[in-house]
Write an enzyme that holds these catalytic residues in place. Structure first.
Site, mmCIF file in Angstrom:
data_model
loop_
_atom_site.group_PDB
_atom_site.id
_atom_site.type_symbol
_atom_site.label_atom_id
_atom_site.label_comp_id
_atom_site.label_asym_id
_atom_site.label_seq_id
_atom_site.Cartn_x
_atom_site.Cartn_y
_atom_site.Cartn_z
ATOM 1 N N SER A 136 -0.298 42.272 -9.978
ATOM 2 C CA SER A 136 0.594 40.953 -10.071
ATOM 3 C C SER A 136 -0.083 39.955 -9.072
ATOM 4 O O SER A 136 -0.460 40.492 -7.997
ATOM 5 C CB SER A 136 2.343 41.051 -9.404
ATOM 6 O OG SER A 136 2.703 40.062 -9.425
ATOM 7 N N TYR A 145 8.645 45.504 -4.926
ATOM 8 C CA TYR A 145 7.955 44.941 -6.056
ATOM 9 C C TYR A 145 6.369 44.885 -5.737
ATOM 10 O O TYR A 145 5.434 45.607 -6.448
ATOM 11 C CB TYR A 145 8.315 43.916 -6.910
ATOM 12 C CG TYR A 145 7.602 43.153 -7.880
ATOM 13 C CD1 TYR A 145 7.711 43.768 -9.025
ATOM 14 C CD2 TYR A 145 6.752 42.095 -8.014
ATOM 15 C CE1 TYR A 145 6.729 43.596 -10.072
ATOM 16 C CE2 TYR A 145 5.994 41.622 -8.710
ATOM 17 C CZ TYR A 145 5.938 42.401 -10.041
ATOM 18 O OH TYR A 145 5.501 41.832 -11.087
#
Length: 254
Positions: A146, A159
């Site tokens: 990400s 995350y």
């Protein structure tokens, strides 16, 4: 990019977690169009129905509803699927959850759940797929990271931690598995318009921020991710391993 350039994917079996949601649906369809077989792992009934409807007429799709947080159930389910389809040639570790709140408000149990789904489930996928890849002397493993790993986002610490782990694993696996003809890479998507953006309270301001950071002044599309995935899954990328490719319109540059 023409699917003709990905002829080496025809007949290959791809294990794709989180294949029915976000960018997964469109990229799954692109793989099927190349002649690949896709074992799509998801547990969202609505998204699975949408994927099955979109894939109607395209052969090669197998959908399995598996809870990624149940690692024992995931392993047994994947072992049965592997036997059914004759092994996995490609693994795409895409499934993830992304709760957002101040770091101190996360319980350790919540953090562990994020790591279990985002990282440990991917480890199980690779362990199940590895014997077949070693036996055939070819394999492709792609971890979905990400843009958040580059910094600049708050209230997503667990995350971001999970995505950093996937990048680290891609490098470690690339080193360890290379002798068996297996490549391992990561793709780091930028800010694509998916349901994940709904965690941002002010979407117009968020989109303005995206354009301020990107060199390319448009939003990313599923095709942008699909082309990168198909390239890394195909024989065209056989000399690329241990790398992280940012598909983000020039948000992060190295």
């Amino acid at each position: 990019m023409s699917t003709d350039q990905f002829g080496s994917l025809a007949g290959k079996t791809i294990l794709y977690t989180g294949a029915a949601g976000g960018l997964g649906l469109e990229t799954t369809l692109e793989f099927l169009r190349t002649g690949a077989k896709v074992v799509a792992i998801d547990n969202d009934t609505t998204k699975i129905a949408a994927l099955e409807a979109a894939a109607e007429g395209l052969p090669g799709l197998t959908v399995a509803r598996i809870d990624m947080s149940d690692l024992a159930g995931l392993r047994s389910g994947l072992e049965a699927l592997s036997e059914q389809v004759g092994g996995f040639d490609v693994v795409i570790n895409n499934a993830a959850i992304y709760p957002s709140k101040p770091f101190e408000d996360f319980t350790i149990e919540e953090i562990q759940l994020i790591q279990r789904i985002n990282v440990e489930a991917g480890i199980v996928c690779v362990q199940v797929a590895l014997p077949h890849m070693k036996a055939t002397g070819r394999g492709r493993i792609i971890n979905i990271a990400s843009v958040t790993f580059s910094g600049g986002w708050s209230e997503l610490a667990p995350y971001v931690q999970s995505k950093g782990a996937l990048i680290g694993l891609a490098r470690a696996w690339a080193r360890e598995f290379g002798a068996h003809g297996i490549t391992v890479n990561a793709i780091s998507p930028g800010a694509f318009p998916t349901d994940a953006e709904k965690i941002h309270p002010d979407l117009p301001a968020y989109e303005k921020r995206i354009y301020e950071h990107q060199a390319i002044q448009r939003r990313g599309s599923p095709a942008d991710i699909a082309n990168a995935l198909m390239f890394l899954a195909s024989d065209a990328s056989s000399f690329i391993t241990g790398q992280t490719i940012n598909v983000d319109g020039g948000w992060v540059m190295h």
